[in-house]
Write a protein that holds these residues in place. Structure first.
Motif, PDB file in Angstrom:
ATOM      1  N   LEU A 276      -2.721  -6.813  -6.849  1.00 42.03           N
ATOM      2  CA  LEU A 276      -1.939  -6.293  -5.739  1.00 42.03           C
ATOM      3  C   LEU A 276      -0.697  -7.158  -5.579  1.00 42.03           C
ATOM      4  O   LEU A 276      -0.798  -8.375  -5.508  1.00 42.03           O
ATOM      5  N   GLN A 277       0.472  -6.516  -5.543  1.00 38.11           N
ATOM      6  CA  GLN A 277       1.713  -7.243  -5.304  1.00 38.11           C
ATOM      7  C   GLN A 277       2.342  -6.702  -4.036  1.00 38.11           C
ATOM      8  O   GLN A 277       2.396  -5.484  -3.834  1.00 38.11           O
ATOM      9  N   TYR A 278       2.791  -7.589  -3.187  1.00 39.49           N
ATOM     10  CA  TYR A 278       3.366  -7.176  -1.916  1.00 39.49           C
ATOM     11  C   TYR A 278       4.654  -7.962  -1.715  1.00 39.49           C
ATOM     12  O   TYR A 278       4.654  -9.182  -1.828  1.00 39.49           O
ATOM     13  N   PHE A 279       5.727  -7.247  -1.422  1.00 40.91           N
ATOM     14  CA  PHE A 279       7.033  -7.882  -1.247  1.00 40.91           C
ATOM     15  C   PHE A 279       7.440  -7.781   0.207  1.00 40.91           C
ATOM     16  O   PHE A 279       7.490  -6.688   0.771  1.00 40.91           O
ATOM     17  N   ILE A 280       7.746  -8.907   0.804  1.00 39.56           N
ATOM     18  CA  ILE A 280       8.252  -8.871   2.176  1.00 39.56           C
ATOM     19  C   ILE A 280       9.671  -9.438   2.158  1.00 39.56           C
ATOM     20  O   ILE A 280       9.871 -10.592   1.771  1.00 39.56           O
ATOM     21  N   PRO A 281      10.649  -8.651   2.585  1.00 36.74           N
ATOM     22  CA  PRO A 281      12.028  -9.158   2.544  1.00 36.74           C
ATOM     23  C   PRO A 281      12.250 -10.154   3.666  1.00 36.74           C
ATOM     24  O   PRO A 281      11.594 -10.089   4.710  1.00 36.74           O
ATOM     25  N   ALA A 282      13.167 -11.067   3.444  1.00 37.30           N
ATOM     26  CA  ALA A 282      13.481 -12.035   4.493  1.00 37.30           C
ATOM     27  C   ALA A 282      14.379 -11.387   5.525  1.00 37.30           C
ATOM     28  O   ALA A 282      15.200 -10.528   5.205  1.00 37.30           O
ATOM     29  N   ILE A 283      14.199 -11.817   6.754  1.00 34.34           N
ATOM     30  CA  ILE A 283      15.073 -11.340   7.826  1.00 34.34           C
ATOM     31  C   ILE A 283      16.342 -12.160   7.745  1.00 34.34           C
ATOM     32  O   ILE A 283      16.285 -13.388   7.631  1.00 34.34           O
ATOM     33  N   ALA A 284      17.447 -11.486   7.831  1.00 37.50           N
ATOM     34  CA  ALA A 284      18.722 -12.197   7.707  1.00 37.50           C
ATOM     35  C   ALA A 284      18.899 -13.199   8.846  1.00 37.50           C
ATOM     36  O   ALA A 284      18.539 -12.916   9.975  1.00 37.50           O
TER      37      ALA A 284
END
Lengths: 284, 391
Positions: A276-284
């Motif tokens: 399982l791969q999960y990507f969470i983007p950073a909040i600017a």
């Protein structure tokens, strides 16, 4: 386009159910991609999902006794379906003592995944429960939206602490803040930080270890050249992290994350038969 | 009873103490009749020539509060005395506990009319009797939040339970997508978006006839009722290990669940969804009760569906989705019958308090007739019949 599959082994059923439960905790709707050998659960990084994306892959042979799939066309022997994983999770929840579970793609009134659970009963014939889960069939021209995301050019890759510990830390932090900073270095140190007007809390983890990545286009060499102490960090939505951790019901064989400084955090959780791969983007 | 209503009606009768409740929309009624033998002492009082046996209602929460923790009650309470004091306007609940401790609760009550739903078990064409455990195991597959379930009969004597799905468009399980039969298709100007699978999942359970203790059903019959109140009765039945009997008739007529014991008689009466269309149509067009008993081979052909999506041509699907039209029920009573009622609250033909698109007929509540009549009336003359000429 046809799909039929059957699970008779209770351990496989239980494992499959756990995977679906994990997916259900992460997202309301997701894409199921069926190929001859594998199943994929995909969530693409649309704004509606808060930019998070998911790629979960498992080999059908590890779960299903029978698996027949005929894709949309001979040269595109795959099926893409959009569905609500919570429905499948519910259907499987009361099937844990089943003699057999059959899943079939049907189109009686609308495309559905029909889950037929054969339950033991004291009477001469088994009890049958069917759940018709409505699905959306994704046309071929949209398949490009759901390609496997590539591993980002990360600054730090580190093994995660024991997930249970991480989960309880994050759950308490969630009460205090909406955002969490994940920072780590190449010396096996990771911090989870929250900061509000009133309080800041940091939990330090040490000796986690950094996974070695096979050299690909010289990635390895660039990692070697990096300062072991330099820290990569990303501030992310704490709810997304909490959902990921809450969904893990069994300890993975390997759990690690890759951090691209201030851009994205890429989690990889590996069990024996599923990744399982999960990507969470950073909040600017 | 607390799962049904907020008020507990107590009615002592010659044949025992009857506890009753009704829900706010008058679509569920339950009564528990405890025979005199259930009690160590039972004195219903005496009814004079002009007075009836006293009855009252109390707040459910107040009553339940006295019996709050069952495990500790079982350990400490030796006797419980229930005493109606009409002149003091109090219902007294006295718990005689260990070590000489007596707890006395004085509950305020309200006088009330007799609460009696009008129904007739003898008139129900269909009857099913099963151990509570079987039904509890069946109901567990449906989510706790589910409102309505349809009980139906299928081929081979099988009994089905299926969650009832409402749909404004009048079709169940319809996804935005290629049109169905007969409607000309015009290609969308923009690329076809994936249909949204936000429709409700449909769960269906089939039980074999031999899971039941007895089955007497009219073929093709089905009824739709609320699961919430039924679950309440089911947990009681399971706890007391009593078989549950389901009496039902046509859609729209109430369904009656009964439990029978030597000292206890339980009735739960629920209104069912009236489905005027299905009464006149041949049942085979109603998709609800006539799904074939599950077999491995049924149509799963999505080729044509895919063809329609890819090439923007008209699709050639199988039969159109079954519609489940809900017609406005005929008025439940005529003017004359309305005048005969002596209800505490006003009751009109529609069901107050339920959302407008739910066409449950409210249960019919008769007025007080002769005092001292025992329990739910199975043989009493029905004063206010439905005005749709059924007899």
């Amino acid at each position: 386009m046809r799909f039929r599959a059957k699970i008779v082994d209770l351990a496989c059923l239980s494992h499959f159910s756990r995977i679906i439960n994990t997916i259900a905790k992460l997202t309301k709707t997701c894409i199921l991609r069926l190929t001859v050998c594998k199943l994929y659960f995909i969530l693409s990084d649309k704004v509606a999902n808060g930019g998070a994306s998911l790629w979960c892959e498992l080999s059908q042979g590890n779960f299903f006794n029978e698996f027949q799939m005929e894709g949309v066309a001979a040269e595109h022997n795959e099926i893409y379906l959009e569905f609500v994983p919570e429905n499948l999770s519910r259907a499987l929840k009361t099937a844990q003592s089943a003699k057999a579970v059959k899943i079939k793609l049907t189109n009686k009134h609308c495309p559905c995944l029909r889950v037929a659970v054969e339950l033991p009963s004291l009477s001469s014939s088994s009890r049958i429960v069917t759940h018709d889960i409505p699905v959306g069939v994704i046309p071929r021209r949209m398949w490009n939206d759901f390609r496997e995301p590539s591993v980002p050019d990360f600054d730090v890759s580190i093994y995660l602490p024991v997930l249970k510990t991480m989960k309880s830390v994050v759950e308490r932090m969630k009460n205090l803040s909406n955002f969490i900073v994940i920072e780590a270095n190449l010396s096996g140190e990771m911090n989870l930080k929250i900061e509000t007007d009133l309080v800041s809390v940091t939990t330090h983890f040490k000796d986690l270890g950094n996974p070695p990545w096979a050299s690909e286009d010289g990635c390895q060499s660039s990692a070697q050249g990096r300062d072991l102490e330099s820290v990569a960090e990303a501030c992310v939505d704490i709810k997304k992290l909490q959902q990921l951790l809450a969904g893990q019901q069994v300890n993975p064989t390997k759990a690690l994350c890759n951090i691209v400084h201030k851009r994205i955090v890429h989690f990889i959780l590996l069990h024996e038969e599923v990744s399982l791969q999960y990507f969470i983007p950073a909040i600017a | 009873l607390s799962r049904i209503g907020d008020e507990l009606y107590l009615e002592p009768t010659g044949s025992g103490l009857s506890l009753r409740a009704v829900n706010s929309s008058r679509s569920a009624f339950a009564s528990f009749l405890f025979a005199p033998l259930f009690f160590q002492l039972y004195e219903p009082g005496s009814a004079g020539p002009d007075t009836e046996l006293f009855r009252c209602k109390v707040h459910m929460k107040s009553f339940l509060g006295v019996f709050r923790s069952l495990p500790s009650l079982e350990k400490s309470v030796g006797k419980c005395l229930i005493l109606l004091k009409p002149r003091a306007s109090r219902l007294v609940l006295q718990l005689h506990c260990k070590y000489g401790v007596t707890k006395t609760h004085n509950l305020a009550f309200q006088e009330c009319e007799r609460l009696q739903a009008v129904f007739d078990i003898q008139r129900c064409a269909s009857r099913l009797c099963a151990p509570a455990r079987v039904l509890a195991e069946a109901v567990v597959h449906f989510p706790l939040t589910l409102a309505e379930v349809t009980l139906g009969t299928g081929p081979g004597g099988k009994i089905s339970l299926r969650n009832y799905v409402e749909d404004e468009a009048g079709e169940s399980c319809r996804v935005r997508g290629p049109p169905h039969l007969g409607v000309p298709f015009s290609p969308p100007p923009t690329p076809f978006p994936p249909p949204e699978p936000s429709k409700t999942m449909v769960t269906e359970l089939w039980l074999a006839e031999d899971e039941f203790q007895s089955v007497t059903v009219a073929p093709g019959s089905h009824i739709t009722f609320c699961l919430k109140e039924f679950r309440g009765l089911l947990s009681f039945a399971e706890a007391s290990n009593l078989p549950l009997t389901i009496h039902f008739d046509e859609p729209g007529r109430p369904v009656i669940f009964t439990l029978d014991d030597t000292v206890l008689e339980v009735h739960l009466v629920l209104a069912t969804l009236s489905d005027a269309e299905s009464n006149s149509q041949s049942p085979s067009t109603n998709g609800v009760s006539h799904l074939p008993a599950p077999s491995d081979d049924f149509a799963d052909d999505l080729e044509s569906y895919m063809a329609a999506m890819e090439t923007s041509e008209g699709c050639s699907e199988g039969r159109p989705s079954p519609t489940f039209p809900l017609h406005i029920p005929r008025p439940a009573k005529s003017k004359h019958e309305e005048e005969e009622e002596e209800e505490e609250e006003e009751e009109d033909g529609a069901v107050p308090g339920t959302p407008p698109h739910k066409k449950f007929r409210s249960l019919f509540f008769g007025s007080v007739m002769t005092p001292g009549r025992p329990g739910p009336a199975t043989t009493q003359e029905v004063l206010a019949e439905d005005s749709d000429g059924e007899s």
